[in-house]
Design a protein around this motif. Structure first.
Motif, PDB file in Angstrom:
ATOM      1  N   GLU A  89       0.807  -1.225   0.000  1.00 24.29           N
ATOM      2  CA  GLU A  89       0.000   0.000   0.000  1.00 24.29           C
ATOM      3  C   GLU A  89       0.844   1.280   0.000  1.00 24.29           C
ATOM      4  O   GLU A  89       0.510   2.243  -0.696  1.00 24.29           O
ATOM      5  CB  GLU A  89      -0.936   0.006   1.218  1.00 24.29           C
ATOM      6  N   GLU A  90       1.907   1.302   0.783  1.00 21.03           N
ATOM      7  CA  GLU A  90       2.714   2.521   0.889  1.00 21.03           C
ATOM      8  C   GLU A  90       3.526   2.766  -0.382  1.00 21.03           C
ATOM      9  O   GLU A  90       4.001   1.828  -1.037  1.00 21.03           O
ATOM     10  CB  GLU A  90       3.679   2.424   2.073  1.00 21.03           C
ATOM     11  N   VAL A  91       3.712   4.029  -0.720  1.00 22.45           N
ATOM     12  CA  VAL A  91       4.537   4.385  -1.874  1.00 22.45           C
ATOM     13  C   VAL A  91       6.009   4.405  -1.470  1.00 22.45           C
ATOM     14  O   VAL A  91       6.352   4.446  -0.286  1.00 22.45           O
ATOM     15  CB  VAL A  91       4.142   5.766  -2.438  1.00 22.45           C
ATOM     16  N   THR A  92       6.882   4.371  -2.440  1.00 16.75           N
ATOM     17  CA  THR A  92       8.309   4.514  -2.189  1.00 16.75           C
ATOM     18  C   THR A  92       8.577   5.897  -1.597  1.00 16.75           C
ATOM     19  O   THR A  92       7.970   6.894  -2.012  1.00 16.75           O
ATOM     20  CB  THR A  92       9.096   4.342  -3.501  1.00 16.75           C
ATOM     21  N   GLY A  93       9.477   5.949  -0.634  1.00  9.68           N
ATOM     22  CA  GLY A  93       9.782   7.213   0.035  1.00  9.68           C
ATOM     23  C   GLY A  93      10.374   8.256  -0.900  1.00  9.68           C
ATOM     24  O   GLY A  93      10.928   7.936  -1.958  1.00  9.68           O
ATOM     25  N   THR A  94      10.242   9.520  -0.499  1.00 13.05           N
ATOM     26  CA  THR A  94      10.803  10.626  -1.277  1.00 13.05           C
ATOM     27  C   THR A  94      11.516  11.603  -0.358  1.00 13.05           C
ATOM     28  O   THR A  94      11.203  11.703   0.830  1.00 13.05           O
ATOM     29  CB  THR A  94       9.708  11.400  -2.045  1.00 13.05           C
ATOM     30  N   VAL A 109      12.022  14.672   4.305  1.00 11.57           N
ATOM     31  CA  VAL A 109      11.920  13.258   3.937  1.00 11.57           C
ATOM     32  C   VAL A 109      10.526  12.730   4.260  1.00 11.57           C
ATOM     33  O   VAL A 109      10.033  12.901   5.378  1.00 11.57           O
ATOM     34  CB  VAL A 109      12.982  12.411   4.670  1.00 11.57           C
ATOM     35  N   ALA A 110       9.897  12.092   3.272  1.00 11.30           N
ATOM     36  CA  ALA A 110       8.653  11.355   3.483  1.00 11.30           C
ATOM     37  C   ALA A 110       9.001   9.877   3.340  1.00 11.30           C
ATOM     38  O   ALA A 110       9.144   9.380   2.211  1.00 11.30           O
ATOM     39  CB  ALA A 110       7.611  11.774   2.446  1.00 11.30           C
ATOM     40  N   PRO A 111       9.201   9.145   4.448  1.00 10.76           N
ATOM     41  CA  PRO A 111       9.762   7.786   4.383  1.00 10.76           C
ATOM     42  C   PRO A 111       8.954   6.794   3.561  1.00 10.76           C
ATOM     43  O   PRO A 111       9.516   5.884   2.943  1.00 10.76           O
ATOM     44  CB  PRO A 111       9.817   7.353   5.856  1.00 10.76           C
ATOM     45  N   GLY A 112       7.617   6.940   3.553  1.00  8.25           N
ATOM     46  CA  GLY A 112       6.812   6.003   2.776  1.00  8.25           C
ATOM     47  C   GLY A 112       7.051   4.573   3.215  1.00  8.25           C
ATOM     48  O   GLY A 112       7.070   4.249   4.399  1.00  8.25           O
ATOM     49  N   ALA A 113       7.286   3.685   2.251  1.00  3.70           N
ATOM     50  CA  ALA A 113       7.409   2.252   2.528  1.00  3.70           C
ATOM     51  C   ALA A 113       8.557   1.924   3.471  1.00  3.70           C
ATOM     52  O   ALA A 113       8.442   1.016   4.304  1.00  3.70           O
ATOM     53  CB  ALA A 113       7.577   1.495   1.212  1.00  3.70           C
TER      54      ALA A 113
END
Length: 307
Positions: A89-94, A109-113
């Protein structure tokens, strides 16, 4: 050849140059824009691999095009990807990065997965932990992953390097299991309550961290160098190499990936730090994070020119 297991983040770097770092509410025209592989874990893994280490990366990415690119990039660097999983469900971080005209940076940083790495993910990689000479980790993932990594590595008697970035609160119990800790000035300040800005304050902060059980403290002070405290004396300062900086983003990751390599290769502590300083210096002479990590040949040429 060193065997290093890196447990940490992978994010996509979205970077733009800007005349100055925007203040609150300000819009600044910038450019050029660059996109590339990043994340503290990913950067450190690439730094170690380019210096000749066998590297296994444990992280988590999304089921998206950025996740596809992540695995491709690691494979191109010769990094083992068995333990890179895809979150459903989570996207790759950016990472949103602004670099100004003086080469200073600001990062969100948006860690995401990679913020969803679990204890179970770490336990599944036990065989690779057993083969590792060094286990390297940061704080850009879940604390569950950090604690599980330190616990498993300690049980296996492994050398553990913790780069406490970005800062999160960590327990004294966790610190007591760490072989090397490598905070920068800001992180050392937050970890100890001592405002670190010079050798004297670095010495005071390092002593506090050692009281909490860390075996060896290395506080990185950017272009000033590093302060080392391993308990054998009152600590010592290692000067940085002076270069013309283009982009300082990722310099700390270059240092940590390199330090892990040289410790695993058996270099004495001070020599490992000197060589890691050189790798950090080389990284800031190019734009980007992982793509800016130098190769072993680059390092040897640099060291020969700076004898």
């Amino acid at each position: 050849m060193a065997n290093i297991t890196v447990v940490g983040s992978y994010v996509v770097d979205l970077m733009s140059r800007t005349p100055h770092i925007p203040s609150a509410g300000e819009t600044v025209l910038g450019g050029p824009f660059r996109m590339g592989p990043g994340g503290k874990g990913g950067n450190q893994a690439v730094a170690a691999a380019r210096l000749g280490s066998n590297v296994t990366m444990l992280t988590k990415v999304g089921k998206d095009i950025f996740g596809d690119e992540a695995i491709k990039n690691f494979e191109n660097e010769g990094i083992e990807t068995t333990h890179i999983s895809r979150h459903p469900e989570e996207v790759t971080g950016t990472a949103l990065i602004a670099v100004d005209d003086s080469s200073e940076n600001m990062i969100v940083v948006a860690p995401g997965a990679c913020g969803k790495i679990t204890k179970s993910d770490v336990e599944k990689a036990k065989a690779d932990f057993e083969k590792a000479d060094v286990v390297l980790l940061q704080l850009e993932t879940s604390m569950e992953a950090v604690e599980a990594t330190v616990e498993q590595a300690q049980q296996l008697g492994k050398t553990i390097i913790l780069n406490p970035a970005p800062y999160q609160e960590v327990t004294a119990e966790l610190l007591s299991k760490v072989t090397y800790i490598t905070p920068n000035e800001t992180e050392a300040t937050l970890l100890t309550g001592v405002e670190v800005n010079d050798e004297a304050s670095a010495r005071e902060a390092a002593a506090i961290l050692q009281e909490k059980g860390v075996q060896t403290v290395i506080i990185t002070l950017g272009k000033k160098g590093c302060f080392i405290h391993d308990g054998t004396d009152e600590g010592r300062f290692v000067q940085a190499f002076q270069v013309e900086a283009v982009d300082t983003t990722g310099a700390g990751d270059a240092f940590n990936g390199a330090f892990a390599t040289f410790i695993a290769d058996g270099f004495p502590l001070d020599e490992a730090v000197i060589r890691a300083n050189a790798v950090g210096a080389l990284s800031v002479t190019k734009i980007g994070t992982a793509p800016a990590m130098p190769y072993k040949e680059d390092l040897e040429q640099f060291l020969s020119a700076h004898k």
